[in-house]
Structures are given as structure tokens and as C-alpha cells.
Scaffold this motif. Structure first.
Motif, PDB file in Angstrom:
ATOM      1  N   SER A  24       0.884  -1.162   0.000  1.00 54.97           N
ATOM      2  CA  SER A  24       0.000   0.000   0.000  1.00 54.97           C
ATOM      3  C   SER A  24       0.926   1.217   0.000  1.00 54.97           C
ATOM      4  O   SER A  24       2.147   1.061   0.079  1.00 54.97           O
ATOM      5  N   PRO A  25       0.404   2.407  -0.068  1.00 55.12           N
ATOM      6  CA  PRO A  25       1.282   3.582  -0.054  1.00 55.12           C
ATOM      7  C   PRO A  25       2.123   3.707   1.217  1.00 55.12           C
ATOM      8  O   PRO A  25       3.184   4.308   1.199  1.00 55.12           O
ATOM      9  N   THR A  26       1.670   3.110   2.315  1.00 54.51           N
ATOM     10  CA  THR A  26       2.387   3.293   3.577  1.00 54.51           C
ATOM     11  C   THR A  26       3.095   2.064   4.117  1.00 54.51           C
ATOM     12  O   THR A  26       3.911   2.174   5.025  1.00 54.51           O
ATOM     13  N   ARG A  27       2.801   0.878   3.589  1.00 51.67           N
ATOM     14  CA  ARG A  27       3.431  -0.329   4.123  1.00 51.67           C
ATOM     15  C   ARG A  27       3.521  -1.434   3.081  1.00 51.67           C
ATOM     16  O   ARG A  27       2.811  -1.420   2.076  1.00 51.67           O
ATOM     17  N   VAL A  28       4.393  -2.404   3.382  1.00 49.76           N
ATOM     18  CA  VAL A  28       4.572  -3.586   2.541  1.00 49.76           C
ATOM     19  C   VAL A  28       4.482  -4.793   3.462  1.00 49.76           C
ATOM     20  O   VAL A  28       5.147  -4.850   4.494  1.00 49.76           O
ATOM     21  N   ALA A  39       1.980 -16.233  10.029  1.00 55.99           N
ATOM     22  CA  ALA A  39       2.536 -14.904  10.306  1.00 55.99           C
ATOM     23  C   ALA A  39       2.848 -14.106   9.035  1.00 55.99           C
ATOM     24  O   ALA A  39       3.254 -14.662   8.022  1.00 55.99           O
ATOM     25  N   THR A  40       2.657 -12.815   9.146  1.00 57.98           N
ATOM     26  CA  THR A  40       2.960 -11.868   8.080  1.00 57.98           C
ATOM     27  C   THR A  40       3.877 -10.794   8.651  1.00 57.98           C
ATOM     28  O   THR A  40       3.642 -10.297   9.740  1.00 57.98           O
ATOM     29  N   LEU A  41       4.937 -10.480   7.904  1.00 59.22           N
ATOM     30  CA  LEU A  41       5.820  -9.380   8.286  1.00 59.22           C
ATOM     31  C   LEU A  41       5.314  -8.119   7.605  1.00 59.22           C
ATOM     32  O   LEU A  41       5.009  -8.144   6.407  1.00 59.22           O
ATOM     33  N   VAL A  42       5.252  -7.028   8.343  1.00 57.20           N
ATOM     34  CA  VAL A  42       4.798  -5.761   7.765  1.00 57.20           C
ATOM     35  C   VAL A  42       5.881  -4.719   8.000  1.00 57.20           C
ATOM     36  O   VAL A  42       6.369  -4.546   9.116  1.00 57.20           O
ATOM     37  N   PHE A  43       6.272  -4.044   6.909  1.00 55.46           N
ATOM     38  CA  PHE A  43       7.325  -3.040   6.944  1.00 55.46           C
ATOM     39  C   PHE A  43       6.763  -1.686   6.533  1.00 55.46           C
ATOM     40  O   PHE A  43       5.933  -1.618   5.626  1.00 55.46           O
ATOM     41  N   PRO A  44       7.239  -0.598   7.132  1.00 56.58           N
ATOM     42  CA  PRO A  44       6.905   0.719   6.583  1.00 56.58           C
ATOM     43  C   PRO A  44       7.458   0.794   5.148  1.00 56.58           C
ATOM     44  O   PRO A  44       8.556   0.281   4.871  1.00 56.58           O
ATOM     45  N   ALA A  45       6.727   1.382   4.252  1.00 58.89           N
ATOM     46  CA  ALA A  45       7.126   1.412   2.841  1.00 58.89           C
ATOM     47  C   ALA A  45       8.527   1.998   2.638  1.00 58.89           C
ATOM     48  O   ALA A  45       9.298   1.501   1.817  1.00 58.89           O
ATOM     49  N   GLU A  46       8.894   3.018   3.411  1.00 62.91           N
ATOM     50  CA  GLU A  46      10.185   3.677   3.190  1.00 62.91           C
ATOM     51  C   GLU A  46      11.388   2.837   3.617  1.00 62.91           C
ATOM     52  O   GLU A  46      12.510   3.158   3.249  1.00 62.91           O
ATOM     53  N   VAL A  47      11.183   1.756   4.371  1.00 62.66           N
ATOM     54  CA  VAL A  47      12.320   0.913   4.760  1.00 62.66           C
ATOM     55  C   VAL A  47      12.371  -0.394   3.982  1.00 62.66           C
ATOM     56  O   VAL A  47      13.342  -1.139   4.078  1.00 62.66           O
ATOM     57  N   PHE A  51      15.736  -2.684   2.911  1.00 63.34           N
ATOM     58  CA  PHE A  51      15.720  -4.061   3.407  1.00 63.34           C
ATOM     59  C   PHE A  51      16.056  -5.034   2.283  1.00 63.34           C
ATOM     60  O   PHE A  51      16.915  -5.902   2.425  1.00 63.34           O
ATOM     61  N   LEU A  52      15.403  -4.888   1.132  1.00 62.64           N
ATOM     62  CA  LEU A  52      15.685  -5.755  -0.015  1.00 62.64           C
ATOM     63  C   LEU A  52      17.117  -5.590  -0.511  1.00 62.64           C
ATOM     64  O   LEU A  52      17.785  -6.576  -0.853  1.00 62.64           O
ATOM     65  N   GLU A  53      17.596  -4.378  -0.569  1.00 66.43           N
ATOM     66  CA  GLU A  53      18.968  -4.138  -1.019  1.00 66.43           C
ATOM     67  C   GLU A  53      19.974  -4.816  -0.099  1.00 66.43           C
ATOM     68  O   GLU A  53      20.974  -5.366  -0.560  1.00 66.43           O
ATOM     69  N   THR A  54      19.711  -4.811   1.189  1.00 66.20           N
ATOM     70  CA  THR A  54      20.589  -5.497   2.141  1.00 66.20           C
ATOM     71  C   THR A  54      20.564  -7.002   1.902  1.00 66.20           C
ATOM     72  O   THR A  54      21.608  -7.653   1.899  1.00 66.20           O
TER      73      THR A  54
END
Length: 62
Positions: A24-28, A39-47, A51-54
């Protein structure tokens, strides 16, 4: 978060060895495609991108 999609790196056969994401615009949100009700992991969109790059830069990643 109802619009889940599988990774383009899904495993062979039915492609069931992967993760799914919904954004969504605010989370992934991230979940295991083999156990979507668990379980589902939820991340703020800006991080999420950092996270993927790491993960991609990990030399021990298969």
C-alpha cells in the motif's frame, strides 16, 4: 492488504517455494506462500527497499 503477488523467483513446478508481497502507499507486507494464513511481516514502505537491497548484497545468500 488483499492484493498479494508471488515473487518472480518462485520455485519449479507449482511455484510454491517463495514469498508473496502486498503493498500500500504506507506499508509492505510479506508472507510465506506455503502458509499464507500464518505470520505476516509488515514493513513501513520507506524501509522496504533498503531491506531488499541489504538481502541482495548478502554474499552468503543462495
Amino acid at each position: 492488504m488483499a492484493d498479494w503477488r508471488k515473487s518472480s523467483y518462485s520455485g519449479p513446478d507449482d511455484g510454491n517455494e517463495c514469498v508473496e508481497i502486498a503493498n500500500s502507499p504506507t506499508r509492505v507486507a510479506v508472507r510465506d506462500s506455503k502458509a499464507p494464513a500464518r505470520a505476516t511481516l509488515v514493513f513501513p514502505a520507506e524501509v522496504f527497499t533498503p531491506f531488499l537491497e541489504t538481502l541482495k548484497s548478502d554474499p552468503d545468500r543462495p
